[in-house]
Write an enzyme that holds these catalytic residues in place. Structure first.
Site, PDB file in Angstrom:
ATOM      1  N   THR A 117       0.872  -1.184   0.000  1.00  0.00           N
ATOM      2  CA  THR A 117       0.000   0.000   0.000  1.00  0.00           C
ATOM      3  C   THR A 117       0.898   1.218   0.000  1.00  0.00           C
ATOM      4  O   THR A 117       1.618   1.459   0.983  1.00  0.00           O
ATOM      5  CB  THR A 117      -0.895   0.025   1.259  1.00  0.00           C
ATOM      6  OG1 THR A 117      -1.673  -1.164   1.290  1.00  0.00           O
ATOM      7  CG2 THR A 117      -1.819   1.235   1.233  1.00  0.00           C
ATOM      8  N   LYS A 137      -7.737   1.644  -3.054  1.00  0.00           N
ATOM      9  CA  LYS A 137      -7.386   1.196  -1.700  1.00  0.00           C
ATOM     10  C   LYS A 137      -7.503   2.348  -0.683  1.00  0.00           C
ATOM     11  O   LYS A 137      -8.119   2.206   0.373  1.00  0.00           O
ATOM     12  CB  LYS A 137      -5.959   0.642  -1.716  1.00  0.00           C
ATOM     13  CG  LYS A 137      -5.327   0.407  -0.384  1.00  0.00           C
ATOM     14  CD  LYS A 137      -5.690  -0.910   0.224  1.00  0.00           C
ATOM     15  CE  LYS A 137      -5.120  -1.013   1.629  1.00  0.00           C
ATOM     16  NZ  LYS A 137      -5.530  -2.203   2.317  1.00  0.00           N
TER      17      LYS A 137
HETATM   18  P1  NAD Z   1       6.016  -5.790   7.358  1.00  0.00           P
HETATM   19  O1  NAD Z   1       6.746  -4.640   7.931  1.00  0.00           O
HETATM   20  O2  NAD Z   1       5.637  -6.933   8.234  1.00  0.00           O
HETATM   21  O3  NAD Z   1       6.868  -6.408   6.129  1.00  0.00           O
HETATM   22  C1  NAD Z   1       7.634  -5.659   5.248  1.00  0.00           C
HETATM   23  C2  NAD Z   1       8.860  -6.482   4.904  1.00  0.00           C
HETATM   24  O4  NAD Z   1       9.617  -5.789   3.910  1.00  0.00           O
HETATM   25  C3  NAD Z   1       9.789  -6.710   6.092  1.00  0.00           C
HETATM   26  O5  NAD Z   1      10.016  -8.099   6.260  1.00  0.00           O
HETATM   27  C4  NAD Z   1      11.077  -5.974   5.700  1.00  0.00           C
HETATM   28  O6  NAD Z   1      12.254  -6.608   6.172  1.00  0.00           O
HETATM   29  C5  NAD Z   1      10.977  -6.007   4.193  1.00  0.00           C
HETATM   30  N1  NAD Z   1      11.774  -4.994   3.509  1.00  0.00           N
HETATM   31  C6  NAD Z   1      11.844  -3.667   3.767  1.00  0.00           C
HETATM   32  N2  NAD Z   1      12.679  -3.068   2.878  1.00  0.00           N
HETATM   33  C7  NAD Z   1      13.132  -4.038   2.063  1.00  0.00           C
HETATM   34  C8  NAD Z   1      14.030  -4.059   0.959  1.00  0.00           C
HETATM   35  N3  NAD Z   1      14.629  -2.957   0.531  1.00  0.00           N
HETATM   36  N4  NAD Z   1      14.269  -5.238   0.342  1.00  0.00           N
HETATM   37  C9  NAD Z   1      13.677  -6.379   0.781  1.00  0.00           C
HETATM   38  N5  NAD Z   1      12.817  -6.418   1.829  1.00  0.00           N
HETATM   39  C10 NAD Z   1      12.564  -5.274   2.458  1.00  0.00           C
HETATM   40  O7  NAD Z   1       4.721  -5.173   6.649  1.00  0.00           O
HETATM   41  P2  NAD Z   1       3.385  -5.951   6.214  1.00  0.00           P
HETATM   42  O8  NAD Z   1       2.408  -5.927   7.332  1.00  0.00           O
HETATM   43  O9  NAD Z   1       3.761  -7.238   5.570  1.00  0.00           O
HETATM   44  O10 NAD Z   1       2.824  -4.921   5.106  1.00  0.00           O
HETATM   45  C11 NAD Z   1       3.385  -4.854   3.804  1.00  0.00           C
HETATM   46  C12 NAD Z   1       2.523  -3.915   2.969  1.00  0.00           C
HETATM   47  O11 NAD Z   1       1.178  -4.417   2.932  1.00  0.00           O
HETATM   48  C13 NAD Z   1       2.445  -2.495   3.538  1.00  0.00           C
HETATM   49  O12 NAD Z   1       2.479  -1.587   2.481  1.00  0.00           O
HETATM   50  C14 NAD Z   1       1.080  -2.484   4.249  1.00  0.00           C
HETATM   51  O13 NAD Z   1       0.513  -1.188   4.314  1.00  0.00           O
HETATM   52  C15 NAD Z   1       0.276  -3.405   3.356  1.00  0.00           C
HETATM   53  N6  NAD Z   1      -0.869  -4.053   4.011  1.00  0.00           N
HETATM   54  C16 NAD Z   1      -0.729  -4.616   5.247  1.00  0.00           C
HETATM   55  C17 NAD Z   1      -1.831  -5.235   5.837  1.00  0.00           C
HETATM   56  C18 NAD Z   1      -1.701  -5.882   7.196  1.00  0.00           C
HETATM   57  O14 NAD Z   1      -2.745  -6.241   7.774  1.00  0.00           O
HETATM   58  N7  NAD Z   1      -0.499  -6.083   7.722  1.00  0.00           N
HETATM   59  C19 NAD Z   1      -3.067  -5.283   5.174  1.00  0.00           C
HETATM   60  C20 NAD Z   1      -3.169  -4.727   3.898  1.00  0.00           C
HETATM   61  C21 NAD Z   1      -2.056  -4.115   3.322  1.00  0.00           C
END
Ligand code: NAD
Length: 294
Positions: free
Chosen positions: A94, A169
C-alpha cells in the site's frame, strides 16, 4: 513454469509467497531479514541474498514492502536493471498513488508490463490465499497480472490504469476509518442517553445507520462475536496501519484539491490514538478513546 521473484516477506508477504509455492510455482525470495529468509526456505522457496539476484530469471516479480520509498528504491536499484524485460512487475504494497505511477512509468519506458495491486484482507487472508486485489494496469496486461495473483486471491478487480489500484485502496480505507469513528460516536452517544448498546445495535443494524463497521466489525463488545472488540482489540487491523492509509488519503487529497473534511478529522483522531500508545491495537478501539476509557 512460472518463476516468481518475491521481495518483502513480512507479516503479509510471507504468507502470500508461501501460497505461490504451494501452487507449484518456483519462488525465489528476498527480504532484508535473515529470519524471513530462513522461514522462506522451510516453505519450499529459494531464498537469495539480494533483490537483484531474486529477479534475474523471473517472469513475475512481486513486491510487498512497507511504503513508497522502499518500492521506489527496490525498483530503481534492483528490479528495473536486472529483471528480464518480458517479466510482469506487480507491487502489492500500500503506497502513495504518485510513487505507484512513477515506478509504472519508468518500468513501461523500459519495456516492462507493470501493475499496482494493493490488497484488502490482512494477515488472515494473506495466509489463507483469500486476499482481494485492486489492480491498476493497462487493460491489455490485466489477464497476465490476474493469472500471477490467483494463488493468493479470493477476488481480483481491475480498477483502471496504473495507480488506480492504490487510489481504490486509499479511498476505501478512508471510508472505513470514517465509518468506524461514526459508528463509535453513535455508541458513545447512545450510552450517554441511557440506551442499551445491544438494543442500539439491533435497531441501527436494521435501519439507515447500517454499515460494515457496525454489523461486521462492531467496536462495542458483544453484538458481533468475531469482531476484535471481543478480544481486547487484539489482532485485526492495527490502528497504526489505519493511520498510514488515512495519511496517504490526505496527501492525495492535498495533491488533487479534493475536499475530504471527514477524512482529515479521521486522520487527526487516529493520530491521537496512535500517539497515546494504541497503534498496535485493532482500529475499532477508537470507541474506547471516544468513551474516555483509554
Ligand atoms: P512488514 O513490515 O511486516 O513487512 C515488510 C517487509 O519488507 C519486512 O520483512 C522488511 O524486512 C521487508 N523490507 C523492507 N525493505 C526491504 C528491501 N529494501 N528489500 C527487501 N525487503 C525489504 O509489513 P506488512 O504488514 O507485511 O505490510 C506490507 C505492505 O502491505 C504495507 O504496504 C502495508 O501497508 C500493506 N498491508 C498490510 C496489511 C496488514 O494487515 N499487515 C493489510 C493490507 C495491506
Amino acid at each position: 513454469m512460472t518463476r516468481i521473484a518475491f521481495i518483502g516477506l513480512g507479516n503479509m508477504g510471507s504468507g502470500m509467497a508461501a501460497n505461490q509455492a504451494k501452487a507449484g510455482r518456483q519462488v525465489v525470495a528476498f527480504d532484508l531479514s535473515a529470519e524471513a529468509l530462513a522461514r522462506a526456505k522451510e516453505q519450499a522457496m529459494t531464498p537469495v541474498s539480494s533483490a537483484a539476484e531474486a529477479v534475474k530469471d523471473a517472469n513475475v516479480v512481486i513486491t510487498m514492502l512497507p511504503a513508497g520509498s522502499h518500492v521506489r528504491e527496490v525498483y530503481m536499484d534492483a528490479i528495473l536493471p536486472n529483471a528480464p524485460k518480458d517479466a510482469v512487475l506487480i507491487d502489492c504494497s500500500t503506497i502513495d498513488v504518485d510513487s505507484a505511477r512513477t515506478v509504472a512509468r519508468d518500468a513501461s519506458m523500459q519495456g516492462f508490463r507493470a501493475a499496482d495491486a494493493p490488497v484488502s484482507g490482512g494477515t488472515v487472508a494473506a495466509n489463507g490465499g483469500t486476499l482481494t486485489f485492486m489492480v491498476g494496469c493497462r487493460e491489455q496486461d490485466f489477464a497476465d497480472v490476474e493469472e500471477a495473483l490467483k494463488p493468493m486471491a479470493k477476488a481480483i478487480i481491475h480498477a483502471g490504469d496504473n495507480g488506480a489500484g492504490q487510489a481504490a485502496k486509499i479511498c476505501n480505507n478512508m471510508l472505513l476509518g470514517i465509518s468506524m469513528i461514526a459508528t463509535s460516536e453513535a455508541f458513545a452517544l447512545a450510552e450517554s442517553l441511557g440506551l442499551d448498546a445491544q438494543k442500539f445495535f439491533d435497531i441501527a443494524s436494521k435501519a439507515s445507520g447500517q454499515n460494515w463497521s457496525l454489523t461486521s466489525y462492531c467496536p462495542w463488545p458483544g453484538p458481533v462475536p468475531a469482531a476484535p472488540s471481543n478480544r481486547d482489540y487484539e489482532g485485526g487491523f492495527a490502528a497504526a496501519m489505519m493511520l498510514k492509509d488515512l495519511k496517504l488519503a490526505q496527501d492525495a487529497a492535498d495533491t488533487t484539491g479534493a475536499p475530504t473534511p471527514l477524512g482529515g478529522a479521521a486522520e487527526a483522531i487516529y493520530t491521537e490514538l496512535v500517539n497515546a500508545g494504541f497503534g498496535g491495537k485493532d482500529f475499532s478501539i477508537v470507541l474506547q478513546m471516544l468513551r474516555g476509557r483509554l
